[in-house]
Each structure stands twice: as structure tokens, then as C-alpha cells.
Design a protein around this motif. Structure first.
Motif, mmCIF file in Angstrom:
data_model
loop_
_atom_site.group_PDB
_atom_site.id
_atom_site.type_symbol
_atom_site.label_atom_id
_atom_site.label_comp_id
_atom_site.label_asym_id
_atom_site.label_seq_id
_atom_site.Cartn_x
_atom_site.Cartn_y
_atom_site.Cartn_z
ATOM 1 N N UNK A 88 -14.950 -56.965 -67.196
ATOM 2 C CA UNK A 88 -15.779 -56.119 -68.073
ATOM 3 C C UNK A 88 -15.738 -56.605 -69.518
ATOM 4 N N UNK A 89 -14.597 -57.128 -69.948
ATOM 5 C CA UNK A 89 -14.511 -57.712 -71.287
ATOM 6 C C UNK A 89 -15.443 -58.913 -71.384
ATOM 7 N N UNK A 90 -15.446 -59.753 -70.361
ATOM 8 C CA UNK A 90 -16.329 -60.935 -70.362
ATOM 9 C C UNK A 90 -17.796 -60.517 -70.353
ATOM 10 N N UNK A 91 -18.133 -59.498 -69.586
ATOM 11 C CA UNK A 91 -19.523 -59.022 -69.534
ATOM 12 C C UNK A 91 -19.942 -58.445 -70.884
ATOM 13 N N UNK A 92 -19.091 -57.627 -71.476
ATOM 14 C CA UNK A 92 -19.414 -57.022 -72.768
ATOM 15 C C UNK A 92 -19.516 -58.084 -73.858
ATOM 16 N N UNK A 93 -18.599 -59.038 -73.862
ATOM 17 C CA UNK A 93 -18.658 -60.137 -74.823
ATOM 18 C C UNK A 93 -19.951 -60.928 -74.648
#
Length: 164
Positions: A70-75
């Protein structure tokens, strides 16, 4: 027309930035962005997503793996929106992306704190603390579509003017 206008003064959805000619899908102009922008943003998006998916698959869907995904998607959403702000021609679309990018930043900050807690302690955060950790996000969601966030639109530079 003054270079600084409130968004209501700008007119309909077809109003475009003066320095651009929409050539892709009628809303994008890739020629106004510096070429190096594509070589720096697009690989970062791809690498972040591949890394997030890889860790998710290797960790077999653990909580820290899901959070990192989710961090990678949001970034990737943040970087994509920055790229979109460079090449978009429609004034309402540019203004809208300026409004929602702060929400992506706030969600990323929450996910990073939550991931750090889970990674360091190797356990899930109690539900009560999850809600308390979400409270700082509330003003971002409430104030994002108001003039406190964006007070006007600079038509010459095709960007929103930060509010209070």
C-alpha cells in the motif's frame, strides 16, 4: 482576465492552460514537460510497484508486506499525480489533482507510521490506536476541497495557489 482567478471564475471544463495544446486524449500535452521528467518519474513508479508486489508475494501476504504494498501504491499515486500536473491541459483537472495530492501525502504518512510500528514490534497496532492515528488525517480530508487549501488559480503558470 487577471492571472489569479478563483476557480469559479474560470468557466467550464473545456478551459485549458494557455501554454498547452491538448494532443493526447484531448486533455494531455506531453510536450510541455521537460523530457528528463519522464525518464525520472516513470521508472520510479514501476520500480516502487514491482518492489511492493515482490515483498507482498515473498512475505505471503503478511501485515507488513501488505502495508509495504500500500505504501508503494500510494507513493506511485503521488508521483503519477505530479507527472499529471506537468502534462495536463484542462484547468479543472489540474485544480482537482492539486486538491487530492495532499490526501495522498497524508495517507502515505499514516501508512509509513503504521508500517514502522508493525515492522518494529512484529504485531498489529491495537484498534483503538489505529483510530487515534487516523485522527490527524481528518483535517486533511475536510479542508482539502476548501479555499483554506487552494485559494485561487494562477492561469499564467497553470497551477493552483496555496491557501491559508
Amino acid at each position: 482576465m487577471n492571472s489569479l482567478q478563483t476557480f469559479a471564475d474560470l468557466g467550464g471544463i473545456g478551459f485549458t492552460c494557455p501554454d498547452s495544446v491538448p494532443t493526447v486524449f484531448g486533455i494531455l500535452d506531453p510536450s510541455i514537460a521537460p523530457p528528463f521528467l519522464y525518464y525520472s518519474y516513470i521508472p520510479i513508479i514501476i520500480i516502487a510497484l514491482l518492489f511492493g508486489v515482490f515483498v507482498f508475494l515473498v512475505s505471503r501476504g503478511s501485515l507488513s508486506g501488505r502495508l509495504l504494498l500500500w505504501i508503494a501504491i500510494t507513493f506511485s499515486l503521488i508521483i503519477s499525480s505530479e507527472l499529471f500536473l506537468w502534462i495536463a491541459t484542462s484547468v479543472p483537472m489540474v485544480h482537482f489533482v492539486w486538491q487530492i495530492v495532499s490526501i495522498f501525502h497524508a495517507v502515505l504518512a499514516f501508512l509509513l507510521v503504521y508500517f514502522t510500528y508493525v515492522f518494529v514490534t512484529s504485531k498489529n497496532m491495537p484498534v483503538k490506536w489505529q483510530w487515534i492515528a487516523l485522527l490527524p488525517l481528518l483535517p486533511v480530508f475536510i479542508l482539502s476541497p476548501t479555499t483554506f487549501k487552494l485559494s485561487a488559480f494562477d492561469i499564467v503558470n497553470c497551477e493552483s495557489v496555496q491557501g491559508l
